[in-house]
Design an enzyme around this catalytic site. Structure first.
Site, PDB file in Angstrom:
ATOM      1  N   SER A   1       0.855  -1.190   0.000  1.00  0.00           N
ATOM      2  CA  SER A   1       0.000   0.000   0.000  1.00  0.00           C
ATOM      3  C   SER A   1       0.890   1.240   0.000  1.00  0.00           C
ATOM      4  O   SER A   1       2.064   1.173   0.379  1.00  0.00           O
ATOM      5  CB  SER A   1      -0.923  -0.033   1.218  1.00  0.00           C
ATOM      6  OG  SER A   1      -0.181  -0.290   2.392  1.00  0.00           O
TER       7      SER A   1
ATOM      8  N   GLU B   1       1.250   5.624   0.636  1.00  0.00           N
ATOM      9  CA  GLU B   1       0.711   6.852   1.248  1.00  0.00           C
ATOM     10  C   GLU B   1       1.045   8.070   0.384  1.00  0.00           C
ATOM     11  O   GLU B   1       2.170   8.204  -0.095  1.00  0.00           O
ATOM     12  CB  GLU B   1       1.318   7.040   2.648  1.00  0.00           C
ATOM     13  CG  GLU B   1       0.783   8.297   3.325  1.00  0.00           C
ATOM     14  CD  GLU B   1       1.515   8.636   4.608  1.00  0.00           C
ATOM     15  OE1 GLU B   1       1.271   7.956   5.607  1.00  0.00           O
ATOM     16  OE2 GLU B   1       2.320   9.591   4.594  1.00  0.00           O
TER      17      GLU B   1
ATOM     18  N   ASP C   1      -0.417  16.211  15.711  1.00  0.00           N
ATOM     19  CA  ASP C   1       0.664  16.871  16.451  1.00  0.00           C
ATOM     20  C   ASP C   1       0.220  18.244  16.921  1.00  0.00           C
ATOM     21  O   ASP C   1      -0.618  18.878  16.288  1.00  0.00           O
ATOM     22  CB  ASP C   1       1.894  17.018  15.546  1.00  0.00           C
ATOM     23  CG  ASP C   1       2.636  15.706  15.414  1.00  0.00           C
ATOM     24  OD1 ASP C   1       2.764  15.002  16.435  1.00  0.00           O
ATOM     25  OD2 ASP C   1       3.063  15.382  14.295  1.00  0.00           O
TER      26      ASP C   1
ATOM     27  N   PHE D   1      14.394  13.066   8.206  1.00  0.00           N
ATOM     28  CA  PHE D   1      13.621  11.895   8.623  1.00  0.00           C
ATOM     29  C   PHE D   1      13.894  11.584  10.088  1.00  0.00           C
ATOM     30  O   PHE D   1      12.979  11.219  10.831  1.00  0.00           O
ATOM     31  CB  PHE D   1      13.976  10.664   7.783  1.00  0.00           C
ATOM     32  CG  PHE D   1      13.450  10.719   6.366  1.00  0.00           C
ATOM     33  CD1 PHE D   1      12.727  11.808   5.909  1.00  0.00           C
ATOM     34  CD2 PHE D   1      13.672   9.663   5.493  1.00  0.00           C
ATOM     35  CE1 PHE D   1      12.245  11.853   4.611  1.00  0.00           C
ATOM     36  CE2 PHE D   1      13.189   9.697   4.194  1.00  0.00           C
ATOM     37  CZ  PHE D   1      12.489  10.797   3.752  1.00  0.00           C
TER      38      PHE D   1
ATOM     39  N   HIS E   1       3.616  -0.834   3.948  1.00  0.00           N
ATOM     40  CA  HIS E   1       3.000   0.447   3.588  1.00  0.00           C
ATOM     41  C   HIS E   1       4.143   1.410   3.246  1.00  0.00           C
ATOM     42  O   HIS E   1       5.003   1.671   4.097  1.00  0.00           O
ATOM     43  CB  HIS E   1       2.196   0.954   4.793  1.00  0.00           C
ATOM     44  CG  HIS E   1       1.334   2.131   4.493  1.00  0.00           C
ATOM     45  ND1 HIS E   1       0.287   2.089   3.592  1.00  0.00           N
ATOM     46  CD2 HIS E   1       1.336   3.403   4.983  1.00  0.00           C
ATOM     47  CE1 HIS E   1      -0.312   3.274   3.551  1.00  0.00           C
ATOM     48  NE2 HIS E   1       0.308   4.088   4.376  1.00  0.00           N
TER      49      HIS E   1
END
Ligand SMILES: Cc1cc2nc3c(=O)[nH]c(=O)nc-3n(C[C@H](O)[C@H](O)[C@H](O)COP(=O)(O)OP(=O)(O)OC[C@H]3O[C@@H](n4cnc5c(N)ncnc54)[C@H](O)[C@@H]3O)c2cc1C
Length: 288
Positions: free
Chosen positions: A16, A18, A110, A220, A269
């Protein structure tokens, strides 16, 4: 189709992708091209993020709808508690449901930049567990996913407390978990063990983000508060001025990481950042 059914019926790993809602017309054109390319890989589903503070709400829902109607791919709508009261949340969820979207990933969200601590909106929710409880109480028929953090959520004082609240969240009615990105499979293995020991039985999908440029390494690490193995960083450092070598080294790492993950998880994902090249390369290697 509900993601949980896609998983239970799958004969092979489910992949999958995103995406995020673009802010410009060029970004939208690019996203459409990316979805068109990645559709060739026969994804089980794709998901669309919900901008910080609910800023992309309408766009997220619109793209999820289009992905289902135009591309015939089941979509999962990201959804956060930020900036909305219970009543507003109920009405947004109704509109998601009315558009035929069967999957939602229920998140806290957040705090706004500069605010260290999450403050629940007036008449809103304090965490994702409360949102999941609400979705179930109000009898929405969604397949409900939630986020999880192999290296613990940054707000959690300990791994134990993070696991405790994760178990509470799953018990509130979560069908499937998707992890924050991570680069060390050892971290994932330890997390799986903690989750299973805590009695969490739902499928756990590893979330993987390929590194495509040197500047992403620091970004990241900060964004996901995750460890990147030093050997991998050193390998990338050596080729940082040679873009094609950089991609080769980086993707070889991710391919090996994904191959190992597929021996312990029902799918992967991919966080695509609306780009298709890296994901296509990885998937080509995995499907060989
Ligand atoms: C797969 C994935 C997709 C995401 N997509 C988006 C997106 O589209 N848009 C976006 O804005 N953000 C997104 N995020 C980021 C997410 O919103 C943040 O990480 C946020 O800080 C936490 O969200 P959560 O749903 O995991 O929170 P929660 O599950 O509510 O957990 C947050 C913290 O609170 C603690 N906690 C939970 N319940 C309790 C309790 N009862 N008492 C005390 N502490 C508690 C947890 O241990 C954790 O430390 C995503 C994250 C993941 C993993």
């Amino acid at each position: 189709m509900k993601i949980i059914e896609i998983y239970s019926e799958a004969k092979s790993p489910v992949f999958s992708f995103e995406f995020f809602p673009p802010k410009t017309v060029e970004g939208e054109t690019k996203l459409k091209a990316t979805i068109g390319e990645l559709k060739k890989l026969n994804p089980g589903f794709v998901s669309v993020t919900y901008g910080a503070g609910g800023s992309t709400r309408d766009k997220t829902i619109e793209i999820c709808t289009e992905i289902q109607t135009v591309y015939s791919i089941p979509s999962m709508c990201h959804f956060t508690c930020v900036g909305a009261s219970k009543e507003e949340i109920k009405s947004i969820l109704k509109s998601v449901e009315n558009r035929g979207i069967h999957n939602i990933i229920a998140l806290r969200g957040d705090p706004p930049k500069g605010e260290g601590k999450f403050t629940p909106p007036p008449s809103g929710f304090s965490n994702a567990t409360e949102l999941v409880e609400f979705i179930r109480q109000e009898k929405f028929s969604f397949c409900v996913a939630a986020g999880c953090y192999p290296e613990k959520h940054p707000d959690s004082p300990t791994l134990e407390s993070d696991t405790h609240y994760l178990k509470q969240k799953v018990s509130a009615g979560v069908d499937i978990l998707v992890t924050q990105l991570f680069f060390s499979n050892k971290v994932f293995v330890n997390f799986l063990e903690r989750a299973r020991n805590a009695g969490i039985t739902s499928p756990i999908l590893p979330g993987i983000m390929p590194i495509t440029s040197y500047s992403q390494i620091q970004r990241f690490k900060e964004m996901a508060d995750c460890e990147i193995p030093l050997d991998f960083i050193n390998d990338l450092e050596r080729v940082k001025d040679n873009p094609s070598e950089f991609m080769r080294v980086s993707l070889s790492y991710t391919i090996a990481q994904c191959r190992e993950l597929l021996s312990m998880s029902p799918g992967i994902h991919f966080y695509t950042l609306n780009q298709s090249t890296a994901t296509m390369e990885i998937m080509k290697a995995l499907q060989k």
